[in-house]
Write a protein that holds these residues in place. Structure first.
Motif: not given
Length: 82
Positions: A19-37, A60-65
């Motif tokens: 999980v640590t090696a994977m790092g983040t794979n969700v961009g800022i726009v994607d993250r924002t849309v996920r949190v709002v949705a 989407p909230l957890i994956t966005g955060v």
């Protein structure tokens, strides 16, 4: 995974390492849309408009955060800028 040299000892949990090696794979726009949705779905559920289906808003909230989407990782997708 890479091989461990002789004489060394693994001290981390393999699942945590992946999980640590994977790092983040969700961009800022994607993250924002996920949190709002996610928040919108949860709010609609709390307001009584969509029923228990609103609990799906946690995904989407957890994956966005967190900035990590396991499905993106499995499919080799990343929306994060290089």
């Amino acid at each position: 995974m890479r091989a461990i040299k002789a004489g060394t000892r693994a001290t981390t949990n393999t699942a945590c390492l992946e999980v640590t090696a994977m790092g983040t794979n969700v961009g800022i726009v994607d993250r924002t849309v996920r949190v709002v949705a996610g928040l919108l779905l949860l709010w609609l559920m709390m307001d009584g408009r969509i029923g228990p289906w609103g609990w799906l808003g946690l995904i989407p909230l957890i994956t966005g955060v967190a900035g990590v989407c396991p499905l993106y990782g499995a499919l080799g997708i990343s929306t994060k800028a290089p």
